[in-house]
Design an enzyme around this catalytic site. Structure first.
Site, PDB file in Angstrom:
ATOM      1  N   ARG A  48       0.861  -1.186   0.000  1.00  0.00           N
ATOM      2  CA  ARG A  48       0.000   0.000   0.000  1.00  0.00           C
ATOM      3  C   ARG A  48       0.897   1.236   0.000  1.00  0.00           C
ATOM      4  O   ARG A  48       1.666   1.442   0.937  1.00  0.00           O
ATOM      5  CB  ARG A  48      -0.905  -0.009   1.231  1.00  0.00           C
ATOM      6  CG  ARG A  48      -1.719   1.251   1.384  1.00  0.00           C
ATOM      7  CD  ARG A  48      -2.627   1.243   2.622  1.00  0.00           C
ATOM      8  NE  ARG A  48      -3.299   2.524   2.730  1.00  0.00           N
ATOM      9  CZ  ARG A  48      -3.198   3.349   3.768  1.00  0.00           C
ATOM     10  NH1 ARG A  48      -2.493   3.020   4.838  1.00  0.00           N
ATOM     11  NH2 ARG A  48      -3.818   4.516   3.766  1.00  0.00           N
ATOM     12  N   HIS A  93      -2.846  10.886   0.884  1.00  0.00           N
ATOM     13  CA  HIS A  93      -2.260  10.655   2.208  1.00  0.00           C
ATOM     14  C   HIS A  93      -1.592  11.963   2.638  1.00  0.00           C
ATOM     15  O   HIS A  93      -0.393  12.041   2.855  1.00  0.00           O
ATOM     16  CB  HIS A  93      -1.273   9.483   2.160  1.00  0.00           C
ATOM     17  CG  HIS A  93      -1.001   8.855   3.503  1.00  0.00           C
ATOM     18  ND1 HIS A  93      -1.110   7.498   3.746  1.00  0.00           N
ATOM     19  CD2 HIS A  93      -0.607   9.391   4.674  1.00  0.00           C
ATOM     20  CE1 HIS A  93      -0.796   7.233   5.002  1.00  0.00           C
ATOM     21  NE2 HIS A  93      -0.472   8.364   5.591  1.00  0.00           N
ATOM     22  N   ASN A 122      -7.146   1.740  10.191  1.00  0.00           N
ATOM     23  CA  ASN A 122      -5.808   1.964  10.732  1.00  0.00           C
ATOM     24  C   ASN A 122      -5.932   1.949  12.249  1.00  0.00           C
ATOM     25  O   ASN A 122      -6.702   2.727  12.820  1.00  0.00           O
ATOM     26  CB  ASN A 122      -5.245   3.317  10.294  1.00  0.00           C
ATOM     27  CG  ASN A 122      -4.891   3.337   8.817  1.00  0.00           C
ATOM     28  OD1 ASN A 122      -5.035   2.337   8.111  1.00  0.00           O
ATOM     29  ND2 ASN A 122      -4.428   4.475   8.351  1.00  0.00           N
ATOM     30  N   TYR A 126      -3.809   1.687  16.034  1.00  0.00           N
ATOM     31  CA  TYR A 126      -2.564   1.678  16.816  1.00  0.00           C
ATOM     32  C   TYR A 126      -2.815   1.491  18.313  1.00  0.00           C
ATOM     33  O   TYR A 126      -2.072   0.790  18.979  1.00  0.00           O
ATOM     34  CB  TYR A 126      -1.785   2.980  16.573  1.00  0.00           C
ATOM     35  CG  TYR A 126      -1.244   3.062  15.161  1.00  0.00           C
ATOM     36  CD1 TYR A 126      -0.013   2.513  14.837  1.00  0.00           C
ATOM     37  CD2 TYR A 126      -1.996   3.652  14.134  1.00  0.00           C
ATOM     38  CE1 TYR A 126       0.489   2.557  13.540  1.00  0.00           C
ATOM     39  CE2 TYR A 126      -1.509   3.697  12.831  1.00  0.00           C
ATOM     40  CZ  TYR A 126      -0.264   3.142  12.542  1.00  0.00           C
ATOM     41  OH  TYR A 126       0.211   3.175  11.264  1.00  0.00           O
ATOM     42  N   GLU A 163      -3.332  -0.157   8.204  1.00  0.00           N
ATOM     43  CA  GLU A 163      -2.124   0.223   8.957  1.00  0.00           C
ATOM     44  C   GLU A 163      -2.208  -0.342  10.362  1.00  0.00           C
ATOM     45  O   GLU A 163      -3.250  -0.286  11.010  1.00  0.00           O
ATOM     46  CB  GLU A 163      -1.976   1.744   9.093  1.00  0.00           C
ATOM     47  CG  GLU A 163      -1.493   2.459   7.871  1.00  0.00           C
ATOM     48  CD  GLU A 163      -1.351   3.962   8.097  1.00  0.00           C
ATOM     49  OE1 GLU A 163      -1.074   4.405   9.236  1.00  0.00           O
ATOM     50  OE2 GLU A 163      -1.542   4.698   7.113  1.00  0.00           O
TER      51      GLU A 163
HETATM   52  C1  FCB Z   1      -0.970   7.133  10.760  1.00  0.00           C
HETATM   53  C2  FCB Z   1      -0.584   7.675   9.407  1.00  0.00           C
HETATM   54  C3  FCB Z   1       0.739   7.179   8.900  1.00  0.00           C
HETATM   55  C4  FCB Z   1       1.767   7.072  10.008  1.00  0.00           C
HETATM   56  C5  FCB Z   1       1.214   6.297  11.179  1.00  0.00           C
HETATM   57  C6  FCB Z   1       2.193   6.104  12.305  1.00  0.00           C
HETATM   58  O1  FCB Z   1      -1.823   8.022  11.378  1.00  0.00           O
HETATM   59  O2  FCB Z   1      -1.568   7.360   8.469  1.00  0.00           O
HETATM   60  O3  FCB Z   1       1.159   8.008   7.864  1.00  0.00           O
HETATM   61  O4  FCB Z   1       2.204   8.323  10.367  1.00  0.00           O
HETATM   62  O5  FCB Z   1       0.078   6.951  11.666  1.00  0.00           O
END
Ligand code: FCB
Length: 502
Positions: free
Chosen positions: A103, A151, A324, A326, A401
């Protein structure tokens, strides 16, 4: 910019030891469905460099990173990973890892460098040619290309005319989407319209820690709407330009948790869920803005920038949603006493990204954190994937992500030992597997990131890659986590061995 992860890694190894209850480490492999897509992700401004080559004009990130004080250590993306010149070498690395998909994002200022609010301007053939070569090289390596159209590197000329606060930007974006997919669509496996419009709108226009660095709540909510509109218009345009091409949207949804079951804490979670999740999910997938979000923000704006018919334009069927993920978010009602906790993972700006959230506290979460200061809790990903499946059955899902920054060091022997990253990814893959077991149609996983890169306001201080980049020489070194991920891909499973190592 802050480095709020310092001192938070105590006891991480022990606290992240794999469990024995069916997640990695229990001795059994977690096998993924046949055809599961194993990828990694990057973004144009974070890796390409070559900012003034072959006709590219400045984006808002060029302007922002060259504005003193905006990016840690004064870093910018002028060279970054020099991927623009080294893409063939990088694809060879991807192939050696066994990735089945990649990607990447397309830099709008390379494609139509003369765009302004009134017109897209001429196509820059050199820009198209670069991405065409990249895609061909990927395909030749057996890696399916998934392109994100936006992006965050908005052409500066559009920002000069108001950026995402200007409705015209949405229409130019749709024209750009049509152009790219007309020219390249038959060579792509998937196209993603926007990456994380939450960040574009709230970090760009409310807290100002991202480009263009504005701190105006009304502008931020206007941007939310115009980003949603841009997505919907682009989906329609892509359907005409490249009817066979699967189209997706990538959102950074938050797993928002109330600190208690008290009505006030639960309401704080509802409010944050509205601003982060439902203000995007509502119009794009259900055809309406959530009434509670409009009510919550009524003191800021009457949303009159939403014109008749807009929600129909936004509400276009998509083929997949990209998540995405985290870390989760923990909130409580804030009673006004003491300083308001703001451990939302986006600290550092003078202003808040959270509009009409004066009564919400963002609580620090105990437990291990990454170098970003982001709490590690894979359960949030399972929760979100299962929720998406429940609320939108039949919609294919991807993790577009997921990954972690750690302060990696290149040893004198030329190796990078990063066991915490393998642990993080292994645990999150187990969380994806659990969601699949619960019925969520998760089709693939893109690890952020292929290689260390320009981490926005943190510059080069945060390393997310499974490939280490020595910025002085541009030498690439596959980290231990990269080899570990290659093993997962080869087995189509978090193997017992890999899990035990995790
Ligand atoms: C996300 C972004 C990516 C990167 C990660 C750590 O928010 O999409 O570009 O910075 O965090």
């Amino acid at each position: 910019m802050p480095s709020n992860g310092e001192g938070t890694r105590t006891d991480m190894t022990t606290s992240l030891e794999p469990t024995t209850d069916g997640t990695p480490g229990s001795g059994g492999a977690l096998t993924f469905p046949d055809g599961f897509v194993w990828g990694s992700a990057t973004a144009s401004y974070q890796i390409e460099g070559a900012v003034a080559e072959d006709g590219r004009t400045p984006s808002i990130w060029d302007t922002f990173s060259h504005t003193p004080g905006k990016v840690q250590d004064g870093d910018d993306g002028d060279v970054a990973d020099d991927h623009y010149h080294r893409f063939a070498e990088d694809i060879a690395l991807m192939k050696s890892l066994g990735l089945t998909s990649y990607r990447f994002s397309i830099a709008w200022p390379r494609i139509t460098p003369q765009v302004d609010a009134d017109s897209l301007g001429p196509v820059n053939e050199a820009g198209i040619a670069f991405y065409s070569r990249l895609i061909d090289e990927l395909t030749a390596a057996g890696i399916s290309p998934a392109a994100t159209l936006y992006h965050w590197d908005l052409p500066q000329a559009l920002e000069d005319a108001g950026g995402w606060t200007n409705r015209a930007t949405a229409y130019r974006f749709a024209e750009y989407a049509a152009l790219v997919t007309e020219r390249l669509g038959d060579k792509l496996a998937m196209v993603i319209t926007l990456n994380e419009p939450w960040c574009s709108a709230y970090l760009g226009y409310a807290s100002g820690v991202h480009a263009p660095g504005r701190t105006e709540p009304v502008a931020a909510l206007t941007a939310v709407h115009h980003l949603n509109l841009a997505h919907g218009l682009a989906v329609s345009a892509i359907r005409t330009a490249a009817p066979q091409l699967p189209v997706a949207l990538t959102l950074n949804l938050a797993a928002v948790r109330p600190n208690s079951t008290s009505p006030a804490d639960v309401d704080a979670a509802r409010r944050v869920d509205g601003l982060q999740n439902r203000v995007f999910l509502g119009p794009t997938l259900d055809g309406a803005y959530p009434a509670d979000v409009l009510a919550d923000t009524a003191g800021v704006t009457d949303w009159s920038f939403v014109q008749d018919g807009d929600t129909e334009l936004i509400h276009q069927p998509i083929d997949a949603l990209g998540l995405n993920y985290y870390s989760p978010t923990l909130v409580a009602a804030y009673d006004g006493s003491g300083e308001r906790p703001h451990a939302d993972g986006h600290a550092g700006g003078a202003a808040t990204p959270w509009i009409a959230c004066e009564g919400v506290a963002f609580l620090d979460q105990p437990g291990p954190k990454t170098d970003m200061g982001w709490p590690i809790d894979p359960r949030g990903m399972t929760e979100l994937l299962v929720r998406l499946h429940t609320e939108h059955p039949g919609l294919d899902l991807y993790v577009t992500e997921n990954g972690a920054a750690f302060p990696d060091v290149l040893s004198p022997e030329g190796t990078v030992e990063d066991p915490l990253r393998s642990i993080y990814v292994g645990q999150h893959l187990a969380a994806v597997h659990e969601a699949i077991q619960a019925g969520a149609p998760v089709r693939g996983y893109y690890l952020w990131s292929l290689m260390d890169n320009f981490e926005w306001a943190y510059g080069y201080s945060k390393r997310f890659g499974i490939v280490y980049v020595d910025y002085a020489t541009q030498a690439r070194t596959v980290k231990a986590s990269g080899s570990w991920y290659a093993g997962v891909i080869a087995a189509n499973a978090v193997t017992a061995e890999a899990a035990a190592r995790a």
